[in-house]
Design a protein around this motif. Structure first.
Motif: not given
Length: 94
Positions: A58-76
């Protein structure tokens, strides 16, 4: 879900959509940790580098934004609900 295949679950969230406090976090806020170490075991969060032939998975410099996290949890949540063993109640307190 995997460890207790006969159990049912209820998720209660006082916020209006998946993502918990990330739904109201400032738009410039990002994770302070690597995205791939955040989330649930059954779904990846973070950019996968194995397709690019890199040593790191995985990309060790990747830090998700709040919107990316919300999209992620919607899929979860959709993944969990598809099992018919999880019910979700937003805008609720217990």
């Amino acid at each position: 879900l995997d460890e207790m295949p006969s159990a049912t679950f209820i998720i209660v969230d006082r916020f209006s959509r998946a993502g918990g406090h990330w739904t109201i976090a400032y738009p410039f806020v990002r994770l302070h940790q690597v995205s791939c170490s955040y989330g649930v075991n059954s779904r990846q969060l973070g950019k996968n580098l194995t397709k690019r032939g890199r040593a790191e998975k995985y990309d060790i410099d990747d830090r998700a934004t709040g919107e990316e996290i919300c999209d992620y949890y919607s899929k979860v949540i959709e993944q969990f609900k598809a099992t018919k063993r999880v019910k979700v109640f937003f805008n609720s307190n217990y």
